[in-house]
Scaffold this motif. Structure first.
Motif, PDB file in Angstrom:
ATOM      1  N   UNK A   1       0.823  -1.212   0.000  1.00 29.17           N
ATOM      2  CA  UNK A   1       0.000   0.000   0.000  1.00 29.17           C
ATOM      3  C   UNK A   1       0.857   1.264   0.000  1.00 29.17           C
ATOM      4  N   UNK A   2       2.017   1.191   0.655  1.00 27.85           N
ATOM      5  CA  UNK A   2       2.928   2.328   0.668  1.00 27.85           C
ATOM      6  C   UNK A   2       3.371   2.679  -0.752  1.00 27.85           C
ATOM      7  N   UNK A   3       3.663   1.650  -1.541  1.00 24.97           N
ATOM      8  CA  UNK A   3       4.129   1.871  -2.911  1.00 24.97           C
ATOM      9  C   UNK A   3       2.967   2.189  -3.854  1.00 24.97           C
ATOM     10  N   UNK A   4       1.922   1.379  -3.749  1.00 23.62           N
ATOM     11  CA  UNK A   4       0.815   1.506  -4.716  1.00 23.62           C
ATOM     12  C   UNK A   4      -0.061   2.725  -4.443  1.00 23.62           C
ATOM     13  N   UNK A   5      -0.522   2.885  -3.222  1.00 20.60           N
ATOM     14  CA  UNK A   5      -1.477   3.954  -2.925  1.00 20.60           C
ATOM     15  C   UNK A   5      -0.792   5.268  -2.570  1.00 20.60           C
ATOM     16  N   UNK A   6       0.127   5.198  -1.616  1.00 22.48           N
ATOM     17  CA  UNK A   6       0.728   6.436  -1.118  1.00 22.48           C
ATOM     18  C   UNK A   6       1.705   7.066  -2.103  1.00 22.48           C
ATOM     19  N   UNK A   7       2.361   6.236  -2.930  1.00 23.04           N
ATOM     20  CA  UNK A   7       3.345   6.765  -3.870  1.00 23.04           C
ATOM     21  C   UNK A   7       2.782   6.858  -5.288  1.00 23.04           C
ATOM     22  N   UNK A   8       2.448   5.742  -5.907  1.00 23.60           N
ATOM     23  CA  UNK A   8       2.070   5.733  -7.316  1.00 23.60           C
ATOM     24  C   UNK A   8       0.718   6.385  -7.574  1.00 23.60           C
ATOM     25  N   UNK A   9      -0.208   6.248  -6.648  1.00 25.16           N
ATOM     26  CA  UNK A   9      -1.532   6.857  -6.823  1.00 25.16           C
ATOM     27  C   UNK A   9      -1.639   8.200  -6.102  1.00 25.16           C
ATOM     28  N   UNK A  10      -0.495   8.792  -5.810  1.00 21.00           N
ATOM     29  CA  UNK A  10      -0.467  10.022  -5.024  1.00 21.00           C
ATOM     30  C   UNK A  10      -1.123  11.188  -5.764  1.00 21.00           C
ATOM     31  N   UNK A  11      -0.800  11.369  -7.028  1.00 19.51           N
ATOM     32  CA  UNK A  11      -1.434  12.406  -7.841  1.00 19.51           C
ATOM     33  C   UNK A  11      -0.845  13.793  -7.703  1.00 19.51           C
TER      34      UNK A  11
ATOM     35  N   UNK B   1      15.724   5.150   1.894  1.00 15.30           N
ATOM     36  CA  UNK B   1      14.856   6.208   1.373  1.00 15.30           C
ATOM     37  C   UNK B   1      15.142   7.555   2.051  1.00 15.30           C
ATOM     38  N   UNK B   2      16.272   7.619   2.768  1.00 15.23           N
ATOM     39  CA  UNK B   2      16.693   8.898   3.345  1.00 15.23           C
ATOM     40  C   UNK B   2      17.338   9.753   2.257  1.00 15.23           C
ATOM     41  N   UNK B   3      17.201  11.052   2.404  1.00 22.42           N
ATOM     42  CA  UNK B   3      17.698  11.981   1.389  1.00 22.42           C
ATOM     43  C   UNK B   3      19.224  11.963   1.291  1.00 22.42           C
ATOM     44  N   UNK B   4      19.718  12.003   0.059  1.00 24.14           N
ATOM     45  CA  UNK B   4      21.146  12.086  -0.211  1.00 24.14           C
ATOM     46  C   UNK B   4      21.409  13.313  -1.091  1.00 24.14           C
ATOM     47  N   UNK B   5      22.580  13.914  -0.928  1.00 27.11           N
ATOM     48  CA  UNK B   5      22.915  15.112  -1.706  1.00 27.11           C
ATOM     49  C   UNK B   5      22.918  14.840  -3.207  1.00 27.11           C
ATOM     50  N   UNK B   6      23.296  13.625  -3.588  1.00 34.59           N
ATOM     51  CA  UNK B   6      23.408  13.305  -5.017  1.00 34.59           C
ATOM     52  C   UNK B   6      22.064  12.946  -5.652  1.00 34.59           C
TER      53      UNK B   6
ATOM     54  N   UNK C   1       7.098   9.929   4.463  1.00 30.73           N
ATOM     55  CA  UNK C   1       5.968  10.545   5.154  1.00 30.73           C
ATOM     56  C   UNK C   1       4.860   9.554   5.477  1.00 30.73           C
ATOM     57  N   UNK C   2       4.801   8.443   4.747  1.00 32.54           N
ATOM     58  CA  UNK C   2       3.736   7.456   4.971  1.00 32.54           C
ATOM     59  C   UNK C   2       4.252   6.149   5.586  1.00 32.54           C
ATOM     60  N   UNK C   3       5.546   6.058   5.817  1.00 29.24           N
ATOM     61  CA  UNK C   3       6.117   4.802   6.303  1.00 29.24           C
ATOM     62  C   UNK C   3       5.564   4.412   7.666  1.00 29.24           C
ATOM     63  N   UNK C   4       5.442   5.358   8.571  1.00 36.11           N
ATOM     64  CA  UNK C   4       4.995   5.040   9.922  1.00 36.11           C
ATOM     65  C   UNK C   4       3.591   4.445   9.926  1.00 36.11           C
TER      66      UNK C   4
END
Length: 645
Positions: A287-297, A439-444, A458-461
């Motif tokens: 659901x994290x990948x499908x709903x929260x990310x890909x279907x985010x809009x 999935x933590x931010x990197x400078x590159x 933001x939705x992992x928890x």
């Protein structure tokens, strides 16, 4: 000269008549029927008849022809004398069938051969999910005759026998073994459940799997069945089915946790039953990948949505335009290997790769489509298209690579956590820590990658929560006591590891039912040993003696036990092996381990049951009765487990 007429009533009154029974009856019914005799000698005029001994003893005559079916004799005893000889006879036959699981030799009595052969064939067909009409195939019959399994095809049981009487027998045998295994499982039992609908008759099923850690510290897995479940699928209906299932297997009050997906009806059902739910983490990551990310809009993730939309359109076009593609390929590549080109264009999913031709060193990977309810199917689809880059534009390829790179560890995480042959809940925090790191931010990172990571973080928890159950299970693994995420969780709760584990022991760490607890000076009940049993090895004897003579730490010493455990050195040893060796040093914590490490962190066992069901309910077996489907799946799913228990 005609034989003199017998005056049976007078002979009966004189008390000289009797019924001679067989000294070695091959059926329970012949313990009550035999030849009529006078002064112990068979009466020749009645030697073609058999008489009921019970009727004769009560002053009556009841005779049958010697060639009568034993079914009529069974019916007479049941209706007139309330004796159920079928049950007794069936019990003896089932003992012979039980020998199949114990590896004993085949029966030597010809009368038993066909009966047992039918049950063995049924076991074979259930185990390998073969249709019962296989027994009527010429190849199968010839094989049996050629290798001496039977003398002729007439010695084989027919399809109806295997699919009815034999199936009922092997199902009842397996059911009895499952119930016997569960009777010693204690109170630390966890289950998974889910619902499924077949693709042909739209019949719904509900499945249950059961998991516990036995006295030898092995994780046991058993199916409680995949049963037809009619509509409506309300919380009340599911709750009633759960309660009935637990009652059938004597599991009332013994369920520790239930792992399910996030269906509102199932969550409601568990609340009605008073059962504690553990969320399926594989569904959460999906659901994290499908709903929260890909279907985010959102605008930041618009590029991702457009790429996936194009990939799905390409796949749909290729799938439904085979004839056009095949014709074009034939004109462009007019050569002898046309058949190979057609195979490539067919995009047959049963092959991962194919050689384009004998002179080509490259490979062709079939294009996959994502399935909304299938875990990690997005990653599978992206991989297949990235290996056929000609389909995508350069900027699309770059974006697809970034998406795949961010998501690749989720597939690894699902594979690790969905295992049911080993405990997985204690690995959850380790897996979650790695996900956070990746999935933590990197400078590159590019702008697209940062947008993806920000959304996932933001939705992992919500989709992968750090729960009390997971933290406790993780702390009970000596190799994971020092994870940073545990320290963070306990700091937020204002608790120490000592306080947390002591609280969990007091709440859940009482000895599981079925475990033997001995105190100094206590008298031990001695149970009668079974008449026949396997010889115990050294490990079994040692474990029994340790249980008998080990001193149980009283509640006031719980603090000392937990402190001692927390000082144990970090160990990379298998968690169950470690506890098998150290359970007597930490008895309260050991009881806690058996409960928490039995929890399935995903509902994968139920999903596997449905995958098996799809192999049974096929287009060629779509009319199979749902109750027959239930029995086939029950025998199949528990076959290997019954050999081990």
């Amino acid at each position: 000269m005609a034989a003199p007429t017998l005056d049976l009533p007078n002979l009966l009154r004189s008390g000289t008549l009797s019924v001679l029974l067989s000294s070695n009856p091959n059926s329970e019914v012949w313990r009550y029927f035999g030849k009529l005799a006078n002064f112990g000698e068979v009466i020749l005029q009645k030697q073609s008849k058999v008489f009921c001994k019970l009727c004769l003893d009560s002053g009556n005559f009841k005779e049958y022809s010697c060639h009568v079916s034993t079914g009529n004799l069974h019916t007479h005893l049941q209706q007139n004398h309330q004796i159920d000889t079928k049950t007794k006879s069936h019990a003896k036959q089932m003992q012979k069938l039980t020998a199949y699981f114990e590896g004993t030799s085949r029966p030597t009595q010809p009368s038993d051969e066909k009966w047992k052969l039918g049950r063995e064939i049924c076991l074979w067909f259930c185990r390998d999910l073969l249709p019962f009409h296989t027994v009527a195939k010429n190849g199968f019959q010839n094989f049996c005759c050629q290798y001496g399994i039977t003398n002729s095809s007439r010695s084989l049981p027919d399809e109806q026998t295997i699919g009815s009487a034999a199936l009922n027998d092997v199902y009842n045998l397996t059911l009895g073994k499952v119930k016997a295994a569960l009777s010693s499982a204690g109170d630390g039992v966890s289950i998974t459940l889910d619902c499924w609908t077949d693709n042909y008759r739209r019949i719904s099923y509900i499945t249950y799997t059961c998991h516990w850690i036995d006295d030898l510290w092995k994780l046991q897995n058993i199916s409680l069945g995949t049963s037809p479940f009619p509509h409506p699928h309300t919380g009340e209906a599911i709750a009633a089915d759960i309660q009935q299932t637990l009652k059938n297997f004597s599991l009332d009050g013994r369920i520790f946790r239930v792992t399910t997906d996030g269906g509102a009806n199932i969550i409601k059902a568990l609340k009605l039953c008073g059962l504690q739910r553990h969320p399926c983490l594989a569904h959460g990551m999906h659901n994290l990948i499908k709903k929260d990310f890909l279907d985010n809009g959102t605008e930041d993730l618009k590029t991702c949505s457009e790429i996936l939309k194009k990939i799905r359109a390409v796949h749909r076009s290729l799938l439904y335009k085979y004839d056009e593609l095949s014709s074009s390929a034939t004109k462009i590549k007019a050569r002898e290997e046309t058949s190979e080109t057609e195979e490539i264009l067919a995009l047959d999913d049963q092959y991962d790769t194919m050689l384009l031709d004998e002179n080509c060193t490259g490979t062709f990977t079939t294009l996959k489509r994502d399935v909304p309810r299938r875990w990690n199917s997005i990653q599978t689809m992206l991989t297949s298209f990235l290996e056929n880059r000609e389909i995508l534009l350069p900027n699309e390829i770059k974006a697809a690579i970034e998406i795949k790179k961010v998501l690749e560890f989720f597939e690894i995480a699902t594979d690790v956590l969905q295992g049911s042959s080993y405990p997985s809940i204690h690995l959850s925090l380790l897996i979650r820590s790695e996900i956070v790191d990746r999935i933590s931010m990197q400078d590159a990172d590019s702008d697209l990658t940062k947008s993806i990571k920000k959304t996932l973080l933001s939705h992992l928890e919500h989709q992968f929560p750090v729960t009390e159950d997971i933290v406790c299970a993780c702390l009970l693994d000596p190799g994971m006591k020092r994870l940073t995420i545990i320290e963070t969780y306990l700091a937020e709760k204002n608790q120490s590891k000592l306080k947390f584990l002591m609280q969990m022991c007091k709440s859940y760490g009482t000895p599981v039912r079925g475990a033997t607890v001995h105190k100094e000076g206590a008298e031990n009940d001695v149970k009668d040993e079974p008449k026949t049993k396997k010889k115990k090895n050294f490990v079994d004897i040692k474990n029994e003696l340790l249980k008998k003579h080990s001193l149980v730490i009283p509640d006031e010493s719980l603090d000392a036990e937990v402190k001692k455990y927390l000082l144990v050195a970090i160990s990379s040893e298998d968690v169950l092996d470690w506890w098998r060796k150290n359970e007597y040093g930490f008895p309260n914590l050991a009881n806690l381990v058996k409960r928490f490490l039995s929890i399935q962190v995903t509902s994968a066992p139920s999903e596997r049951a449905f995958s098996t069901a799809r192999l049974v309910v096929t287009s060629r077996r779509s009319s199979l009765h749902p109750l027959k489907v239930k029995k086939i799946l029950f025998v199949h799913d528990n076959y290997d487990a019954m050999l081990d228990i």
